[in-house]
Design a protein around this motif. Structure first.
Motif, short mmCIF file in Angstrom:
data_model
loop_
_atom_site.label_atom_id
_atom_site.label_comp_id
_atom_site.label_asym_id
_atom_site.label_seq_id
_atom_site.Cartn_x
_atom_site.Cartn_y
_atom_site.Cartn_z
N ASN A 1 -2.13 12.13 5.30
CA ASN A 1 -2.02 10.67 5.22
C ASN A 1 -0.62 10.19 5.58
N ALA B 1 -1.34 5.57 1.31
CA ALA B 1 -1.57 6.22 0.03
C ALA B 1 -3.06 6.24 -0.31
N ASP B 2 -3.77 5.16 0.03
CA ASP B 2 -5.19 5.07 -0.31
C ASP B 2 -6.00 4.83 0.96
N SER C 1 -2.13 -0.22 1.19
CA SER C 1 -1.41 0.89 0.57
C SER C 1 -0.45 1.57 1.56
#
Ligand SMILES: [Zn+2]
Ligand SMILES: [Zn+2]
Length: 190
Positions: free
Chosen positions: A32, A49-50, A57
């Motif tokens: 990511n 992050a998400d 994010s």
């Protein structure tokens, strides 16, 4: 592919295609983050992050010599205010930094792994087993040496006086003693 995850993969696919992604290597679907050059000695690290909330994010970090990073952080925070949701991440980042394209390796360039100039000046390797490449340079623009962040960390650890590494100052360049920017610390986190 889950439809909710499409923005996540789409955002990174244009980055992977149109930027010189240096880390991670190889890129897997689990990664990511992306690290790629913005200009000479300066890199961007993107983190989502998400994956289910790509833009919300997303974090953009600037890595490079101290003054350059301080200046570009202002450019970035101004630019983030004008983020265009109609455009992809790659195009938005180009707008923010007022670029037509991000640097790509020149086609006739030697392969980086064979180019001695690109090697780490501590371990003399280019790519480490964990995929890391030498990106750390110091604030002295005449000092052309680069190192792996992890090699520098190890080097600082061996110093008897115990130099500060990740706190106030990242430390000094082992070669010319100029300051090392704290921005490089983000290379040690994944
Ligand atoms: Zn090294
Ligand atoms: Zn130096």
């Amino acid at each position: 592919m889950l439809d909710e995850l499409r923005p996540f993969y789409d955002s990174f696919s244009s980055i992977d295609e149109l930027c010189d992604v240096l880390q991670p290597c190889p890129i897997t679907t689990k990664d990511n983050t992306r690290v790629f050059p913005l200009k000479e000695r300066v890199y961007l690290k993107l983190t989502i992050a998400d994956p289910f909330a790509s833009y919300a994010s997303m974090a953009v970090q600037i890595i490079g010599p101290t003054e350059e990073v301080a200046h570009l952080r202002h450019v970035l925070s101004d630019g983030l205010g004008n983020w265009d949701v109609e455009l992809d991440m790659h195009k938005n980042l180009l707008h923010i930094f007022d670029l037509c394209y991000f640097p790509m390796p020149a086609e006739i360039d030697l392969k980086k792994d064979d180019d001695e100039q690109q090697r780490c000046n501590i371990c003399f390797e280019y790519r480490l087993d964990n995929g890391e490449v030498p990106l750390v340079s110091c604030d002295n623009s005449r000092c052309v040496l680069k190192c792996h962040a992890s090699c520098l960390k190890e080097w600082f650890n061996t110093l008897v006086e115990g130099k500060t590494f990740l706190e106030v100052s990242f430390g000094q360049c082992p070669f010319c003693k100029a300051k090392l920017s704290t921005s490089f610390a983000v290379l040690l986190k994944n």
